[in-house]
Design a protein around this motif. Sequence first.
Motif, PDB file in Angstrom:
ATOM      1  N   MET A   1       0.831  -1.206   0.000  1.00 47.11           N
ATOM      2  CA  MET A   1       0.000   0.000   0.000  1.00 47.11           C
ATOM      3  C   MET A   1       0.866   1.257   0.000  1.00 47.11           C
ATOM      4  O   MET A   1       2.061   1.192   0.243  1.00 47.11           O
ATOM      5  N   GLU A   7       0.487  -1.706  -6.416  1.00 43.91           N
ATOM      6  CA  GLU A   7      -0.148  -2.253  -5.224  1.00 43.91           C
ATOM      7  C   GLU A   7       0.371  -3.655  -4.965  1.00 43.91           C
ATOM      8  O   GLU A   7       0.898  -4.324  -5.856  1.00 43.91           O
ATOM      9  N   ARG A  17       3.172  -7.850  -6.955  1.00 38.77           N
ATOM     10  CA  ARG A  17       3.159  -6.395  -7.097  1.00 38.77           C
ATOM     11  C   ARG A  17       2.580  -6.066  -8.466  1.00 38.77           C
ATOM     12  O   ARG A  17       3.152  -6.446  -9.496  1.00 38.77           O
TER      13      ARG A  17
END
Length: 440
Positions: A1, A7, A17
């Motif tokens: 985050m 993300e 990722r």
Amino acid sequence: MRDPEGEVVLVGQELIRRVYNPITPGHFLHSLTAASLVSSGKLVPFEIVGPQEVRASRVEFVSLPLEWSDAQLRAAADITLDISREVFSAGYELKDASAWNVIFEGTQPLFCDHLSFQTISSKQWWAFGQFARHFIFPFGVSNTAGIRAYQSFRLNRDGISLPDARKIMGWRRFLTRLWPMLTSLSTSDGGVKTSTPSKGEEPLHRNLYDFCGWTLGRYGKANRKNRNWQKYTETRQHYQDIASSEKRRQVQEWLREAKAKWVIDLGCNTGEFSRLAVEEGARVIAVDSDHDCVEQLFMESMGNRAIYPVIANLADMAGGGGWCGSEYSSLFQRLTGAGDVVMMLALIHHLAISESIPFENIAKMACQMSKQHLIVEFIGQDDPLLQHLAALRQRSPAEFSIMSQERAFALYFKTKAIFNIPGTSRQLAYLEKLPYAHVS
């Protein structure tokens, strides 16, 4: 985050990722420098599986900065600076210098944020302010005001700000290497103004890295003066030598029988029994509330990828945190079902008497953490230490009989073996989790 470039998603045993912009051939992750960091054990291994997806193996247990001793935080600072120096030679810098970007495999630090690398575009190091907040200022506060670095992260996940460092350290800051930073820096986050280097001008990164290393000095590196529980194994008077050796022998025998892959050692002290578990092939999450004990265990186990030292008060384990409490899990959540064997040696009387936790609740916690087995030490009501603890709380030792302890743990475990520690009124119990133990 919190990464504007992508993300993180956990899928099974993999960490994914998802990158918002495609990873071009010139991206850092395609570079020889990235490959070198992985091969040298500084960066978590990864695989680029698509133009917008990077995958890495999931680390089975992750400790957090709010659970680290000063020595662990120093190891995280050192690897951050080491990586910064290495990538600088290839024209890159870290845009994040967060303690949260470092994880430990045992006592070995690893950098885990694959998207933290960027091409150098400014004269100064972009992440200098964050490095100060997460490493330099917490060490300064720890060494002058007695607020341990891990406690800083419990107060604020972003470490210690420059104004707070000045207030907390007061005049004592002038007795440390930090005083030039605390005096000359004026930005609220302890950062530096950035500017684009002129043509042919060398960025100042290397000087800043050296300055950070010099400022840290020996913080977190030297063993502290022995105190609290650090000399417990040498000075304990409720065990004679024969009792100690027989206890070790019996625990090791049960660990060998259990063939555990993961052991949770609750109240580990300086790791006497954690090391026994490692000798029997297990990886061990070693938990204690005493900072100096955990720091000693970490420093004596440097480079050992099987021991995971953690600072935590078992009677007051903090909850999860970050955005909506979802960015990181509580320690209890991370320990739930994590141990093939849980060890609670010379512990439950402290929780029951000093912390007023009922035996039934202690047994329930052990059941929630254990997949299969528990090695627990029961202590008789005529034990001198139990009587001392009871007197301090104005409680009757009769409330804490071995029978009451056995009855509480029988709610969740069946007994496989009992061993009476010679010369004491203590028992070791080797228990197996009931298949339908009720823990709701």
